[in-house]
Design a protein around this motif. Structure first.
Motif, PDB file in Angstrom:
ATOM      1  N   LEU A  39     -28.370  17.652  43.591  1.00  0.00           N
ATOM      2  CA  LEU A  39     -27.986  18.159  44.458  1.00  0.00           C
ATOM      3  C   LEU A  39     -26.639  18.330  44.204  1.00  0.00           C
ATOM      4  CD1 LEU A  39     -29.815  18.539  47.373  1.00  0.00           C
ATOM      5  CD2 LEU A  39     -30.145  19.903  45.604  1.00  0.00           C
ATOM      6  N   VAL A  40     -25.844  19.216  43.594  1.00  0.00           N
ATOM      7  CA  VAL A  40     -24.320  19.495  42.889  1.00  0.00           C
ATOM      8  C   VAL A  40     -23.679  20.602  44.183  1.00  0.00           C
ATOM      9  CG1 VAL A  40     -24.458  17.570  41.275  1.00  0.00           C
ATOM     10  CG2 VAL A  40     -24.755  20.317  41.195  1.00  0.00           C
ATOM     11  N   PRO A  41     -22.285  20.403  44.427  1.00  0.00           N
ATOM     12  CA  PRO A  41     -21.550  22.191  44.311  1.00  0.00           C
ATOM     13  C   PRO A  41     -21.521  23.110  43.488  1.00  0.00           C
ATOM     14  CG  PRO A  41     -20.418  20.067  45.730  1.00  0.00           C
ATOM     15  CD  PRO A  41     -21.457  19.443  44.849  1.00  0.00           C
ATOM     16  N   VAL A  42     -21.433  22.196  42.391  1.00  0.00           N
ATOM     17  CA  VAL A  42     -21.247  23.091  40.878  1.00  0.00           C
ATOM     18  C   VAL A  42     -22.062  22.386  40.065  1.00  0.00           C
ATOM     19  CG1 VAL A  42     -19.302  24.044  39.133  1.00  0.00           C
ATOM     20  CG2 VAL A  42     -17.968  24.243  41.859  1.00  0.00           C
ATOM     21  N   GLU A  51     -19.383  17.488  35.319  1.00  0.00           N
ATOM     22  CA  GLU A  51     -20.339  17.883  36.616  1.00  0.00           C
ATOM     23  C   GLU A  51     -20.045  16.527  37.465  1.00  0.00           C
ATOM     24  OE1 GLU A  51     -25.245  16.253  36.979  1.00  0.00           O
ATOM     25  OE2 GLU A  51     -25.033  19.006  37.324  1.00  0.00           O
ATOM     26  N   GLU A  52     -19.374  15.398  36.261  1.00  0.00           N
ATOM     27  CA  GLU A  52     -18.917  14.722  37.379  1.00  0.00           C
ATOM     28  C   GLU A  52     -17.450  14.709  37.743  1.00  0.00           C
ATOM     29  OE1 GLU A  52     -18.581  10.555  38.888  1.00  0.00           O
ATOM     30  OE2 GLU A  52     -19.961  11.499  38.518  1.00  0.00           O
ATOM     31  N   VAL A  57     -19.000  15.447  45.477  1.00  0.00           N
ATOM     32  CA  VAL A  57     -19.737  15.183  45.759  1.00  0.00           C
ATOM     33  C   VAL A  57     -20.995  14.941  45.331  1.00  0.00           C
ATOM     34  CG1 VAL A  57     -18.984  14.899  48.423  1.00  0.00           C
ATOM     35  CG2 VAL A  57     -20.123  17.203  47.609  1.00  0.00           C
ATOM     36  N   MET A  58     -22.416  14.516  45.679  1.00  0.00           N
ATOM     37  CA  MET A  58     -23.324  14.678  44.757  1.00  0.00           C
ATOM     38  C   MET A  58     -24.883  13.985  45.274  1.00  0.00           C
ATOM     39  SD  MET A  58     -22.849  14.403  40.986  1.00  0.00           S
ATOM     40  CE  MET A  58     -20.778  14.113  39.807  1.00  0.00           C
ATOM     41  N   VAL A  59     -25.815  14.424  45.614  1.00  0.00           N
ATOM     42  CA  VAL A  59     -26.779  13.263  46.226  1.00  0.00           C
ATOM     43  C   VAL A  59     -28.312  14.305  45.685  1.00  0.00           C
ATOM     44  CG1 VAL A  59     -26.073  13.454  48.667  1.00  0.00           C
ATOM     45  CG2 VAL A  59     -27.263  15.450  47.885  1.00  0.00           C
ATOM     46  N   LYS A  60     -29.584  13.175  45.545  1.00  0.00           N
ATOM     47  CA  LYS A  60     -30.656  13.248  44.949  1.00  0.00           C
ATOM     48  C   LYS A  60     -31.708  13.490  46.307  1.00  0.00           C
ATOM     49  CE  LYS A  60     -31.526  11.767  41.166  1.00  0.00           C
ATOM     50  NZ  LYS A  60     -31.752  10.355  40.099  1.00  0.00           N
TER      51      LYS A  60
END
Length: 114
Positions: A39-42, A51-52, A57-60
């Protein structure tokens, strides 16, 4: 596990894969199933470098699917922090995810992940 439960769960995995494309992963195709979605905002369409750069922020979200899901059991949820969040953020997000699962008990919960 009944064949009906297994078939419903496999169909759910197919639906999630269609919705989340490359962000969806099957970690275990044997019971208990383990599914994850990044899950990422963009959403950058799977371009890891973009993506980086685009996301701070990023979560799985990882769901272990019990054999009697969704009628009798909730999925066991966990979060893996990939970027930019603290352990306190993880606890808060995981609490919200579990509350959402409880609110949707008896229904297919991962579709509410969107």
């Amino acid at each position: 596990m009944s064949d009906q439960h297994r078939e419903e769960q496999e169909m759910e995995a197919e639906a999630l894969e269609a919705i989340f494309d490359t962000a969806f992963e099957i970690h275990s195709s044997e019971q208990p199933f383990v599914w994850a979605v990044k899950l990422v905002p963009v959403d950058c369409g799977g371009d890891a470098d973009e993506e980086e750069t685009a996301n701070h922020v990023m979560v799985k979200l990882i769901a272990t699917i019990p054999s009697a899901y969704p009628e009798e059991n909730l999925p066991q949820l966990d979060l893996e922090i990939l970027k930019g969040l603290s352990e306190d953020n993880k606890k808060e997000l995981l609490q919200l995810a579990n509350e959402e699962a409880e609110d949707n008990a008896g229904m297919v919960v991962p579709c509410a992940w969107q």
